[in-house]
Structures are given as C-alpha cells and as structure tokens.
Motif scaffolding. Structure first.
Motif, short mmCIF file in Angstrom:
data_model
loop_
_atom_site.label_atom_id
_atom_site.label_comp_id
_atom_site.label_asym_id
_atom_site.label_seq_id
_atom_site.Cartn_x
_atom_site.Cartn_y
_atom_site.Cartn_z
N SER A 1 -12.26 0.44 14.14
CA SER A 1 -13.39 -0.45 13.91
C SER A 1 -14.64 0.09 14.60
CB SER A 1 -13.05 -1.83 14.46
OG SER A 1 -14.13 -2.70 14.32
N PRO A 2 -15.75 0.20 13.87
CA PRO A 2 -17.00 0.58 14.52
C PRO A 2 -17.36 -0.45 15.59
CG PRO A 2 -17.24 0.59 12.13
CD PRO A 2 -15.90 -0.01 12.45
N GLU A 3 -18.17 -0.04 16.54
CA GLU A 3 -18.57 -0.94 17.62
C GLU A 3 -19.05 -2.27 17.06
OE1 GLU A 3 -18.86 -1.82 21.57
OE2 GLU A 3 -18.32 0.15 20.82
N GLY A 4 -18.42 -3.36 17.47
CA GLY A 4 -18.83 -4.70 17.08
C GLY A 4 -18.30 -5.17 15.73
N ALA A 5 -17.73 -4.28 14.92
CA ALA A 5 -17.21 -4.69 13.61
C ALA A 5 -15.83 -5.31 13.79
CB ALA A 5 -17.13 -3.50 12.68
N GLU A 6 -15.57 -6.32 12.99
CA GLU A 6 -14.26 -6.97 13.04
C GLU A 6 -13.58 -6.83 11.69
OE1 GLU A 6 -13.97 -10.86 14.62
OE2 GLU A 6 -15.60 -10.54 16.02
N TYR A 7 -12.34 -6.38 11.73
CA TYR A 7 -11.57 -6.27 10.51
C TYR A 7 -10.95 -7.61 10.18
CZ TYR A 7 -11.99 -1.26 10.22
OH TYR A 7 -12.48 0.01 10.07
N ARG A 8 -10.84 -7.88 8.89
CA ARG A 8 -10.08 -9.02 8.41
C ARG A 8 -8.82 -8.46 7.77
NH1 ARG A 8 -13.39 -12.41 4.45
NH2 ARG A 8 -13.83 -10.37 3.57
N GLU B 1 -0.20 -0.52 2.87
CA GLU B 1 -0.31 -1.33 4.09
C GLU B 1 -1.01 -0.55 5.21
OE1 GLU B 1 2.15 -4.67 6.50
OE2 GLU B 1 3.25 -3.33 5.18
N GLY B 2 -1.93 -1.24 5.90
CA GLY B 2 -2.69 -0.64 6.99
C GLY B 2 -3.97 0.04 6.54
N GLN B 3 -4.14 0.20 5.24
CA GLN B 3 -5.34 0.83 4.69
C GLN B 3 -6.37 -0.25 4.35
OE1 GLN B 3 -5.71 4.30 4.45
NE2 GLN B 3 -3.93 4.00 5.76
N PRO B 4 -7.63 0.11 4.31
CA PRO B 4 -8.64 -0.87 3.88
C PRO B 4 -8.50 -1.16 2.40
CG PRO B 4 -9.69 1.17 4.65
CD PRO B 4 -8.21 1.38 4.73
N ILE B 5 -8.77 -2.39 2.02
CA ILE B 5 -8.71 -2.76 0.61
C ILE B 5 -9.68 -1.90 -0.19
CG2 ILE B 5 -10.41 -4.63 0.52
CD1 ILE B 5 -6.97 -5.01 -0.94
N GLY B 6 -10.74 -1.41 0.47
CA GLY B 6 -11.68 -0.52 -0.19
C GLY B 6 -11.03 0.76 -0.69
N ASP C 1 -14.16 -2.25 2.98
CA ASP C 1 -13.59 -1.36 4.00
C ASP C 1 -13.28 -2.09 5.31
OD1 ASP C 1 -13.47 0.83 2.35
OD2 ASP C 1 -15.38 1.66 3.02
N GLN C 2 -13.71 -3.33 5.43
CA GLN C 2 -13.43 -4.14 6.63
C GLN C 2 -12.24 -5.08 6.44
OE1 GLN C 2 -15.07 -3.82 9.67
NE2 GLN C 2 -15.80 -2.00 8.63
N ILE C 3 -11.56 -4.97 5.28
CA ILE C 3 -10.39 -5.80 4.99
C ILE C 3 -9.17 -4.88 4.95
CG2 ILE C 3 -9.29 -7.36 3.37
CD1 ILE C 3 -12.13 -7.95 2.24
N LEU C 4 -8.24 -5.09 5.86
CA LEU C 4 -7.02 -4.27 5.89
C LEU C 4 -5.92 -4.91 5.06
CD1 LEU C 4 -6.84 -3.16 9.61
CD2 LEU C 4 -7.79 -1.92 7.66
N ILE C 5 -5.20 -4.08 4.33
CA ILE C 5 -4.06 -4.54 3.54
C ILE C 5 -2.88 -4.73 4.49
CG2 ILE C 5 -2.47 -3.96 1.68
CD1 ILE C 5 -4.75 -2.22 0.50
N GLU C 6 -2.38 -5.96 4.54
CA GLU C 6 -1.25 -6.27 5.41
C GLU C 6 -0.26 -7.17 4.68
OE1 GLU C 6 -3.15 -7.96 8.89
OE2 GLU C 6 -3.25 -5.98 9.81
N GLY C 7 1.02 -6.88 4.87
CA GLY C 7 2.09 -7.68 4.30
C GLY C 7 2.42 -8.83 5.23
N PRO C 8 3.53 -9.46 5.04
CA PRO C 8 4.57 -9.07 4.09
C PRO C 8 4.14 -9.38 2.66
CG PRO C 8 5.17 -11.14 5.11
CD PRO C 8 3.90 -10.68 5.76
#
Length: 157
Positions: free
Chosen positions: A38-45, A86-91, A142-149
């Motif tokens: 994550s870049p400084e201050g950016a938050e992933y969803r 999984e673990g990759q950005p939706i972008g 790019d700030q949204i991570l693909i996560e399961g299950p």
C-alpha cells in the motif's frame, strides 16, 4: 547466422501461445507475487467488503449472457479460477479480461461493461454485495484485493 531462434507458421503460433500461458500461469495456479504494498496513506479494501452493487452485477450477468456465453460456460470462472487471483488487486483481473476478451475483439467493451462483468464474477463466487458500484477507475480497482473464501453460487447465475 545470428543466434536468434526463428519460428514460422504453426511453430510461431505455438511459441506465442506458450509465452502467453507463461505470462498468466503464476496467477492461474496461485503462485502470483505477494499482494502489492500500500502506498503511504492508502488503504486497501477487500472483495469481502461488499465492493460492488447488485445493480452492477445484474448488468454484468446480462452482458455475460449476451457476449461471453458464446465461448464460456460460467463454470469456468468458479471458486478454483477466483482462488488463482486471490491476493491480487481486482484491477489485475479487470485488466486481464479487458485485454483478452472477447477473444475475437479484445477491448471492444467499455470500461464500465468490463467492470460489470467482474462484479458478476464476484457475485457468483459468493463475494458479498455492497451499496455502491465498484466502478471502473483504474486506481480504485487497484485498491481492492481479491480475497476468498470463494463459493460457487448457482443461485446467483
């Protein structure tokens, strides 16, 4: 004579296909690189946070049925497929689909249409629906991570 290897005809087609497979193989077998930092201050969803709307997934379903089912059965994009991302950005998934599909005319759809299809893939794999559209802004995707299950939801197809 140079040291370069030259291919022609069928051999050239096979070489290109092999290189394309090598480019996506790490993602498809779950060996992809660590999630981006994550870049400084950016938050992933996370895709578990309800990052797409029901309306968006509905548009994606209609589009998928109209454009994609000529070549793809929805079972191709179930839990096993999504686990490879999984673990990759939706972008990254968005970019892959928009660069390669439809196979006969990659990039032919609008950014919103590709985003709608990605939302539909999330819905059929059990990712929760949210209130807002995911949209199609590259930086936001790019700030949204693909996560399961992931769980294939036949009732959402």
């Amino acid at each position: 004579m140079s040291g370069a290897v030259r291919f022609s005809g069928r051999a050239a087609n096979l070489a290109v296909a092999a290189l394309a497979l090598l480019a996506v193989l790490p993602v498809s077998v779950g060996l992809a690189a660590e999630p981006p930092q994550s870049p400084e201050g950016a938050e992933y969803r996370s895709t578990r946070d309800g990052v797409y709307s029901s309306h968006e997934a509905g548009r994606g379903q209609a589009l998928y049925e109209r454009v994609c089912t000529y070549c793809h059965d929805m079972t191709e994009f179930g839990a096993e497929y999504m686990s490879g991302w999984e673990g990759q950005p939706i972008g990254a998934l968005f970019d892959f689909i928009s660069a390669t599909m439809p196979e006969d005319n990659p990039g032919d759809l609008s950014r919103q249409q590709y985003s709608d299809i990605v939302a539909y893939l999330l819905r059929v794999n059990g990712s929760p629906v949210g209130e807002q559209d995911m949209g199609n802004d590259a930086a936001q995707l790019d700030q949204i991570l693909i996560e399961g299950p992931f769980e294939e939801r036949a009732d959402q197809r």
